[in-house]
Design a protein around this motif. Structure first.
Motif, PDB file in Angstrom:
ATOM      1  N   ALA A  11       0.764  -1.045   0.188  1.00 20.02           N
ATOM      2  CA  ALA A  11       0.057  -0.163  -0.135  1.00 20.02           C
ATOM      3  C   ALA A  11       1.086   1.260  -0.452  1.00 20.02           C
ATOM      4  CB  ALA A  11      -0.830   0.161   1.018  1.00 20.02           C
ATOM      5  N   LEU A  12       2.087   1.075   0.900  1.00 22.33           N
ATOM      6  CA  LEU A  12       2.865   1.988   1.093  1.00 22.33           C
ATOM      7  C   LEU A  12       3.201   2.675  -0.952  1.00 22.33           C
ATOM      8  CD1 LEU A  12       5.090   2.163   4.368  1.00 22.33           C
ATOM      9  CD2 LEU A  12       3.094   3.759   3.579  1.00 22.33           C
ATOM     10  N   LEU A  13       3.937   1.295  -0.820  1.00 20.46           N
ATOM     11  CA  LEU A  13       4.396   1.621  -2.518  1.00 20.46           C
ATOM     12  C   LEU A  13       3.734   2.485  -3.615  1.00 20.46           C
ATOM     13  CD1 LEU A  13       7.240  -1.484  -2.580  1.00 20.46           C
ATOM     14  CD2 LEU A  13       7.238   1.134  -2.351  1.00 20.46           C
ATOM     15  N   PHE A  14       2.285   1.849  -3.465  1.00 23.53           N
ATOM     16  CA  PHE A  14       1.249   1.441  -4.008  1.00 23.53           C
ATOM     17  C   PHE A  14       1.202   3.145  -4.539  1.00 23.53           C
ATOM     18  CE2 PHE A  14      -2.997   2.367  -5.989  1.00 23.53           C
ATOM     19  CZ  PHE A  14      -2.998   2.153  -6.942  1.00 23.53           C
ATOM     20  N   LEU A  15       0.622   3.749  -2.676  1.00 22.85           N
ATOM     21  CA  LEU A  15      -0.028   5.212  -2.903  1.00 22.85           C
ATOM     22  C   LEU A  15       1.504   6.680  -3.266  1.00 22.85           C
ATOM     23  CD1 LEU A  15      -2.076   4.435   0.490  1.00 22.85           C
ATOM     24  CD2 LEU A  15      -2.893   5.078  -2.288  1.00 22.85           C
ATOM     25  N   SER A  16       3.036   5.914  -3.259  1.00 25.04           N
ATOM     26  CA  SER A  16       4.307   6.965  -3.142  1.00 25.04           C
ATOM     27  C   SER A  16       4.155   7.927  -4.391  1.00 25.04           C
ATOM     28  CB  SER A  16       4.833   6.284  -2.309  1.00 25.04           C
ATOM     29  OG  SER A  16       5.789   7.728  -2.554  1.00 25.04           O
ATOM     30  N   PRO A  17       3.712   9.074  -4.740  1.00 21.71           N
ATOM     31  CA  PRO A  17       4.575   8.956  -5.885  1.00 21.71           C
ATOM     32  C   PRO A  17       6.004   9.008  -6.309  1.00 21.71           C
ATOM     33  CG  PRO A  17       4.463  11.683  -4.791  1.00 21.71           C
ATOM     34  CD  PRO A  17       3.448   9.488  -3.613  1.00 21.71           C
ATOM     35  N   GLU A  18       6.574   9.207  -5.217  1.00 22.88           N
ATOM     36  CA  GLU A  18       8.159   8.507  -5.820  1.00 22.88           C
ATOM     37  C   GLU A  18       8.623   7.281  -4.845  1.00 22.88           C
ATOM     38  OE1 GLU A  18      10.317  11.471  -6.789  1.00 22.88           O
ATOM     39  OE2 GLU A  18       8.052  12.552  -7.336  1.00 22.88           O
ATOM     40  N   ALA A  36      11.771  -5.338   6.028  1.00 23.45           N
ATOM     41  CA  ALA A  36      10.696  -4.404   5.223  1.00 23.45           C
ATOM     42  C   ALA A  36      11.966  -4.590   3.748  1.00 23.45           C
ATOM     43  CB  ALA A  36      11.537  -2.786   5.433  1.00 23.45           C
ATOM     44  N   VAL A  37      13.338  -5.083   3.520  1.00 26.37           N
ATOM     45  CA  VAL A  37      14.313  -5.345   2.339  1.00 26.37           C
ATOM     46  C   VAL A  37      13.494  -6.938   1.758  1.00 26.37           C
ATOM     47  CG1 VAL A  37      16.422  -6.253   1.405  1.00 26.37           C
ATOM     48  CG2 VAL A  37      15.760  -4.145   3.183  1.00 26.37           C
ATOM     49  N   THR A  38      12.830  -7.767   2.949  1.00 25.19           N
ATOM     50  CA  THR A  38      12.590  -8.891   2.514  1.00 25.19           C
ATOM     51  C   THR A  38      11.364  -9.068   2.175  1.00 25.19           C
ATOM     52  OG1 THR A  38      14.563  -9.858   4.206  1.00 25.19           O
ATOM     53  CG2 THR A  38      12.777 -11.468   3.189  1.00 25.19           C
ATOM     54  N   ALA A  39      10.204  -8.201   2.684  1.00 25.66           N
ATOM     55  CA  ALA A  39       8.556  -8.035   2.700  1.00 25.66           C
ATOM     56  C   ALA A  39       8.909  -7.040   0.868  1.00 25.66           C
ATOM     57  CB  ALA A  39       8.523  -6.995   3.149  1.00 25.66           C
ATOM     58  N   VAL A  40       9.371  -6.686   0.420  1.00 28.16           N
ATOM     59  CA  VAL A  40       9.502  -5.801  -0.395  1.00 28.16           C
ATOM     60  C   VAL A  40      10.214  -7.086  -1.764  1.00 28.16           C
ATOM     61  CG1 VAL A  40      11.139  -3.986  -2.288  1.00 28.16           C
ATOM     62  CG2 VAL A  40       9.803  -3.353   0.411  1.00 28.16           C
ATOM     63  N   ILE A  54       1.692  -5.584 -12.133  1.00 30.06           N
ATOM     64  CA  ILE A  54       2.116  -4.846 -10.702  1.00 30.06           C
ATOM     65  C   ILE A  54       3.525  -4.875 -11.097  1.00 30.06           C
ATOM     66  CG2 ILE A  54       2.630  -3.622  -8.480  1.00 30.06           C
ATOM     67  CD1 ILE A  54      -0.467  -4.277  -8.837  1.00 30.06           C
ATOM     68  N   VAL A  55       4.637  -4.276 -10.659  1.00 30.18           N
ATOM     69  CA  VAL A  55       6.236  -4.907 -11.231  1.00 30.18           C
ATOM     70  C   VAL A  55       6.593  -3.970  -9.569  1.00 30.18           C
ATOM     71  CG1 VAL A  55       8.479  -4.358 -12.198  1.00 30.18           C
ATOM     72  CG2 VAL A  55       5.759  -4.816 -13.009  1.00 30.18           C
ATOM     73  N   VAL A  56       7.373  -4.094  -9.143  1.00 30.85           N
ATOM     74  CA  VAL A  56       8.292  -3.566  -8.047  1.00 30.85           C
ATOM     75  C   VAL A  56       9.669  -3.278  -8.745  1.00 30.85           C
ATOM     76  CG1 VAL A  56       9.145  -3.619  -5.945  1.00 30.85           C
ATOM     77  CG2 VAL A  56       7.340  -4.393  -5.602  1.00 30.85           C
ATOM     78  N   ARG A  57      10.284  -2.480  -8.647  1.00 32.47           N
ATOM     79  CA  ARG A  57      11.637  -2.146  -9.143  1.00 32.47           C
ATOM     80  C   ARG A  57      12.316  -0.867  -8.084  1.00 32.47           C
ATOM     81  NH1 ARG A  57      11.647  -3.724 -14.520  1.00 32.47           N
ATOM     82  NH2 ARG A  57       9.809  -3.397 -15.079  1.00 32.47           N
ATOM     83  N   GLU A  58      13.572  -1.198  -8.401  1.00 34.98           N
ATOM     84  CA  GLU A  58      14.337  -0.513  -7.210  1.00 34.98           C
ATOM     85  C   GLU A  58      14.838   1.154  -8.412  1.00 34.98           C
ATOM     86  OE1 GLU A  58      17.830  -0.936  -4.353  1.00 34.98           O
ATOM     87  OE2 GLU A  58      17.471  -2.595  -5.582  1.00 34.98           O
ATOM     88  N   LEU A  59      14.722   2.327  -8.034  1.00 35.74           N
ATOM     89  CA  LEU A  59      14.606   3.250  -8.452  1.00 35.74           C
ATOM     90  C   LEU A  59      15.172   4.426  -7.853  1.00 35.74           C
ATOM     91  CD1 LEU A  59      14.270   4.339 -11.447  1.00 35.74           C
ATOM     92  CD2 LEU A  59      11.820   4.805 -10.572  1.00 35.74           C
ATOM     93  N   ALA A  60      15.980   4.450  -7.845  1.00 35.41           N
ATOM     94  CA  ALA A  60      16.747   6.099  -7.415  1.00 35.41           C
ATOM     95  C   ALA A  60      16.485   6.212  -6.300  1.00 35.41           C
ATOM     96  CB  ALA A  60      15.640   7.133  -7.940  1.00 35.41           C
ATOM     97  N   GLY A  61      17.523   5.008  -5.524  1.00 40.09           N
ATOM     98  CA  GLY A  61      17.327   4.629  -4.300  1.00 40.09           C
ATOM     99  C   GLY A  61      16.584   4.120  -3.713  1.00 40.09           C
ATOM    100  N   GLY A  62      15.181   4.048  -4.273  1.00 42.31           N
ATOM    101  CA  GLY A  62      13.981   3.368  -3.265  1.00 42.31           C
ATOM    102  C   GLY A  62      13.414   2.457  -4.481  1.00 42.31           C
ATOM    103  N   TYR A  63      12.104   1.781  -4.015  1.00 39.08           N
ATOM    104  CA  TYR A  63      11.661   1.667  -3.990  1.00 39.08           C
ATOM    105  C   TYR A  63      10.709   1.908  -5.187  1.00 39.08           C
ATOM    106  CZ  TYR A  63      14.581  -2.382  -2.183  1.00 39.08           C
ATOM    107  OH  TYR A  63      15.279  -2.836  -1.479  1.00 39.08           O
ATOM    108  N   THR A  64      10.062   1.492  -6.386  1.00 37.83           N
ATOM    109  CA  THR A  64       8.063   1.828  -6.993  1.00 37.83           C
ATOM    110  C   THR A  64       7.550   0.794  -7.292  1.00 37.83           C
ATOM    111  OG1 THR A  64       7.234   3.371  -7.992  1.00 37.83           O
ATOM    112  CG2 THR A  64       9.419   2.768  -9.008  1.00 37.83           C
TER     113      THR A  64
END
Length: 64
Positions: A11-18, A36-40, A54-64
């Motif tokens: 939910a946090l990743l989905f709601l965050s624009p960054e 947290a890293v394991t959950a991602v 839906i794809v989780v990607r590591e981008l700009a030092g974070g996850y999106t």
């Protein structure tokens, strides 16, 4: 590892624009950094396995 933690991080990743870094996810959920890293990573694997579109990607030092 709790499925609840994965759902909250999703939910946090989905709601965050960054991109959100792992420490911010840990802080927001009250989890340890490694949890947290394991959950991602588990979310990433689950989305890929289920082909959810839906794809989780590591981008700009974070996850999106």
């Amino acid at each position: 590892m709790s499925a609840d933690l994965e759902r909250v991080i999703e939910a946090l990743l989905f709601l965050s624009p960054e991109p959100v870094d792992a420490q911010a996810l840990a802080d927001a959920t009250g989890a340890e950094l490694h949890e947290a890293v394991t959950a991602v990573e588990r979310l990433r694997e689950q989305f890929e396995f289920e082909r959810r579109g839906i794809v989780v990607r590591e981008l700009a030092g974070g996850y999106t």
